[in-house]
Structures are given as C-alpha cells and as structure tokens.
Design a protein around this motif. Sequence first.
Motif, PDB file in Angstrom:
ATOM      1  N   LYS A   1      28.500   4.624 -54.270  1.00  0.00           N
ATOM      2  CA  LYS A   1      27.964   5.261 -53.051  1.00  0.00           C
ATOM      3  C   LYS A   1      26.958   6.353 -53.401  1.00  0.00           C
ATOM      4  O   LYS A   1      25.896   6.459 -52.776  1.00  0.00           O
ATOM      5  CB  LYS A   1      29.112   5.841 -52.225  1.00  0.00           C
ATOM      6  N   GLU A   2      27.274   7.169 -54.431  1.00  0.00           N
ATOM      7  CA  GLU A   2      26.363   8.233 -54.837  1.00  0.00           C
ATOM      8  C   GLU A   2      25.041   7.670 -55.345  1.00  0.00           C
ATOM      9  O   GLU A   2      23.972   8.227 -55.090  1.00  0.00           O
ATOM     10  CB  GLU A   2      27.011   9.092 -55.930  1.00  0.00           C
ATOM     11  N   ARG A   3      25.102   6.537 -56.058  1.00  0.00           N
ATOM     12  CA  ARG A   3      23.880   5.911 -56.566  1.00  0.00           C
ATOM     13  C   ARG A   3      22.999   5.429 -55.415  1.00  0.00           C
ATOM     14  O   ARG A   3      21.783   5.626 -55.420  1.00  0.00           O
ATOM     15  CB  ARG A   3      24.240   4.725 -57.467  1.00  0.00           C
ATOM     16  N   VAL A   4      23.620   4.810 -54.392  1.00  0.00           N
ATOM     17  CA  VAL A   4      22.868   4.332 -53.226  1.00  0.00           C
ATOM     18  C   VAL A   4      22.228   5.504 -52.486  1.00  0.00           C
ATOM     19  O   VAL A   4      21.053   5.460 -52.112  1.00  0.00           O
ATOM     20  CB  VAL A   4      23.790   3.523 -52.278  1.00  0.00           C
ATOM     21  N   ASP A   5      23.019   6.594 -52.294  1.00  0.00           N
ATOM     22  CA  ASP A   5      22.489   7.783 -51.609  1.00  0.00           C
ATOM     23  C   ASP A   5      21.326   8.399 -52.375  1.00  0.00           C
ATOM     24  O   ASP A   5      20.336   8.838 -51.780  1.00  0.00           O
ATOM     25  CB  ASP A   5      23.589   8.838 -51.436  1.00  0.00           C
ATOM     26  N   LEU A   6      21.428   8.425 -53.704  1.00  0.00           N
ATOM     27  CA  LEU A   6      20.358   9.002 -54.522  1.00  0.00           C
ATOM     28  C   LEU A   6      19.074   8.187 -54.387  1.00  0.00           C
ATOM     29  O   LEU A   6      17.982   8.743 -54.254  1.00  0.00           O
ATOM     30  CB  LEU A   6      20.795   9.063 -55.990  1.00  0.00           C
ATOM     31  N   LEU A   7      19.205   6.868 -54.391  1.00  0.00           N
ATOM     32  CA  LEU A   7      18.021   6.014 -54.273  1.00  0.00           C
ATOM     33  C   LEU A   7      17.364   6.174 -52.905  1.00  0.00           C
ATOM     34  O   LEU A   7      16.140   6.153 -52.787  1.00  0.00           O
ATOM     35  CB  LEU A   7      18.405   4.544 -54.498  1.00  0.00           C
ATOM     36  N   GLN A   8      18.177   6.347 -51.862  1.00  0.00           N
ATOM     37  CA  GLN A   8      17.620   6.446 -50.507  1.00  0.00           C
ATOM     38  C   GLN A   8      16.938   7.783 -50.251  1.00  0.00           C
ATOM     39  O   GLN A   8      16.018   7.869 -49.447  1.00  0.00           O
ATOM     40  CB  GLN A   8      18.738   6.242 -49.472  1.00  0.00           C
ATOM     41  N   THR A   9      17.397   8.837 -50.916  1.00  0.00           N
ATOM     42  CA  THR A   9      16.839  10.168 -50.652  1.00  0.00           C
ATOM     43  C   THR A   9      16.147  10.756 -51.880  1.00  0.00           C
ATOM     44  O   THR A   9      16.055  11.976 -52.021  1.00  0.00           O
ATOM     45  CB  THR A   9      17.948  11.130 -50.180  1.00  0.00           C
ATOM     46  N   ALA A  10      15.648   9.901 -52.773  1.00  0.00           N
ATOM     47  CA  ALA A  10      15.029  10.370 -54.020  1.00  0.00           C
ATOM     48  C   ALA A  10      13.819  11.265 -53.760  1.00  0.00           C
ATOM     49  O   ALA A  10      13.595  12.235 -54.464  1.00  0.00           O
ATOM     50  CB  ALA A  10      14.620   9.172 -54.877  1.00  0.00           C
ATOM     51  N   GLY A  11      13.011  10.949 -52.730  1.00  0.00           N
ATOM     52  CA  GLY A  11      11.813  11.739 -52.441  1.00  0.00           C
ATOM     53  C   GLY A  11      12.012  12.773 -51.353  1.00  0.00           C
ATOM     54  O   GLY A  11      11.047  13.273 -50.777  1.00  0.00           O
ATOM     55  N   ARG A  12      13.258  13.128 -51.086  1.00  0.00           N
ATOM     56  CA  ARG A  12      13.582  14.020 -49.972  1.00  0.00           C
ATOM     57  C   ARG A  12      12.842  15.359 -50.062  1.00  0.00           C
ATOM     58  O   ARG A  12      12.228  15.809 -49.090  1.00  0.00           O
ATOM     59  CB  ARG A  12      15.092  14.256 -49.967  1.00  0.00           C
ATOM     60  N   ASP A  13      12.890  16.003 -51.224  1.00  0.00           N
ATOM     61  CA  ASP A  13      12.272  17.323 -51.372  1.00  0.00           C
ATOM     62  C   ASP A  13      10.755  17.267 -51.181  1.00  0.00           C
ATOM     63  O   ASP A  13      10.163  18.162 -50.583  1.00  0.00           O
ATOM     64  CB  ASP A  13      12.592  17.908 -52.751  1.00  0.00           C
TER      65      ASP A  13
ATOM     66  N   ARG B   1      34.000   3.226 -56.697  1.00  0.00           N
ATOM     67  CA  ARG B   1      33.423   3.213 -55.344  1.00  0.00           C
ATOM     68  C   ARG B   1      32.576   4.463 -55.085  1.00  0.00           C
ATOM     69  O   ARG B   1      31.506   4.383 -54.492  1.00  0.00           O
ATOM     70  CB  ARG B   1      34.541   3.144 -54.297  1.00  0.00           C
ATOM     71  N   ARG B   2      33.092   5.624 -55.529  1.00  0.00           N
ATOM     72  CA  ARG B   2      32.377   6.877 -55.298  1.00  0.00           C
ATOM     73  C   ARG B   2      31.030   6.891 -56.023  1.00  0.00           C
ATOM     74  O   ARG B   2      30.013   7.282 -55.453  1.00  0.00           O
ATOM     75  CB  ARG B   2      33.242   8.055 -55.757  1.00  0.00           C
ATOM     76  N   THR B   3      31.011   6.447 -57.294  1.00  0.00           N
ATOM     77  CA  THR B   3      29.755   6.458 -58.051  1.00  0.00           C
ATOM     78  C   THR B   3      28.758   5.450 -57.484  1.00  0.00           C
ATOM     79  O   THR B   3      27.554   5.710 -57.472  1.00  0.00           O
ATOM     80  CB  THR B   3      29.996   6.133 -59.542  1.00  0.00           C
TER      81      THR B   3
END
Length: 201
Positions: free
Chosen positions: A85-97, A81-83
């Motif tokens: 969620k982390e994958r979804v968060d990474l995809l949503q904020t990939a261009g954050r910087d 479950r944790r991995t």
Amino acid sequence: MFKNKTDKMENKDKNQVHEEFIDKQADSAEIAESMESIKETLSDSSESAEVESGLELLKSELNEANNKYIRLYAEFDNFRRRTTKERVDLLQTAGRDVIISLLPILDDFDRALKAIEGQENLDPAMEGMKLIANKMKGTLTQKGLKEMDAMGQVFESDLHEAITQIPAPSEDMKGKVVDVLEKGYLLNDKVIRFAKVVVGA
C-alpha cells in the motif's frame, strides 16, 4: 530504488519466515518423536503418572510452537500488505511537492487574467496569457491534478475550508458554497489543498 529496497526487504522477511517455519517443523517433529517414545515407555513402566505428566508438557510445548508460527506468519502478511500500500501511495503522490509549489502560479494566472479582462487593446497579451495558463493546466492535469468544482456545492469539511458565512442569496443556497476565494485541488483523487469558500447561512 525504493522498489528494489522493498523487494529485498520482503525477500529477506520471506526467507526468515521460511527458516523459522522449518525450525518450528523440526521442533514439532522432535516433540512428536519424544511423545512416541514416552508412549512406548508408558506401556512398559510402572511410573505412568510421571510419563503422563511429561506427555502433557510436550503437548503444551507443541501447541505453543504452532501458535508462535501462526502469529509470525500473520505479522509478516500484515507487513507485506502495508508495504504494498505504501509503495502504491508513493507512486501516486511522487510529484506532490512540485505540484503544490506550482499552485500559487496558477492563482497568479487567474488574477492576471481577471485584471486584464476590463482593459482595452490587450487582446494579444490576453491570448498569450490564456495559452500559457491552458498549457500549464493541461500539463498538471496529465500528472493527476484536478480542480475542485466548489461553487454552488453543498459545504463539505473534507473538501472545503469555510472562511466565513454570509446570508444566503436564496433559500436553496443555505449550507452551500456561494463564493470561492481560493480554488481547491485534488491529486489522484486525494485532497492536496482545500478550497477556501464562503458559505451561505
């Protein structure tokens, strides 16, 4: 690449859990066979107290093996479950910087537009600036960027950063934002920059 690594990790852990489950089943089967053997011995032997003690020991070992398997399965399920969620968060904020680095440019556009507004014979420059600003804002909006609408809203510490307080211009503006010094932004509904505001007191 991240997805492949995560999938390999998940497959590896699934295989490991499966192998440990097979081992536990084998252990349980051996313990059960030992228990049956002891039961048969119990009917023929006069040393029933010792046999009964051995039977209780085997039962406790079986319970311990089952508890270990249950804990192991629960830990793996939490990891999965944790991995995810982390994958979804990474995809949503990939261009954050990248987007954060562009925010000062948006601020400069806003300042330049305000400076030009009061001057004469700058219509072509004004139109060009507006086109560039709108194009850039449109591109960032497609990437999930959203500008906060803070003016006149009730102050919220989760969205706003209060720079100072001033007397409210009216009674209904108490505790609300009366001026925005720097716009706040959301990326896929997550705050990436708080709005710097002036609050009515």
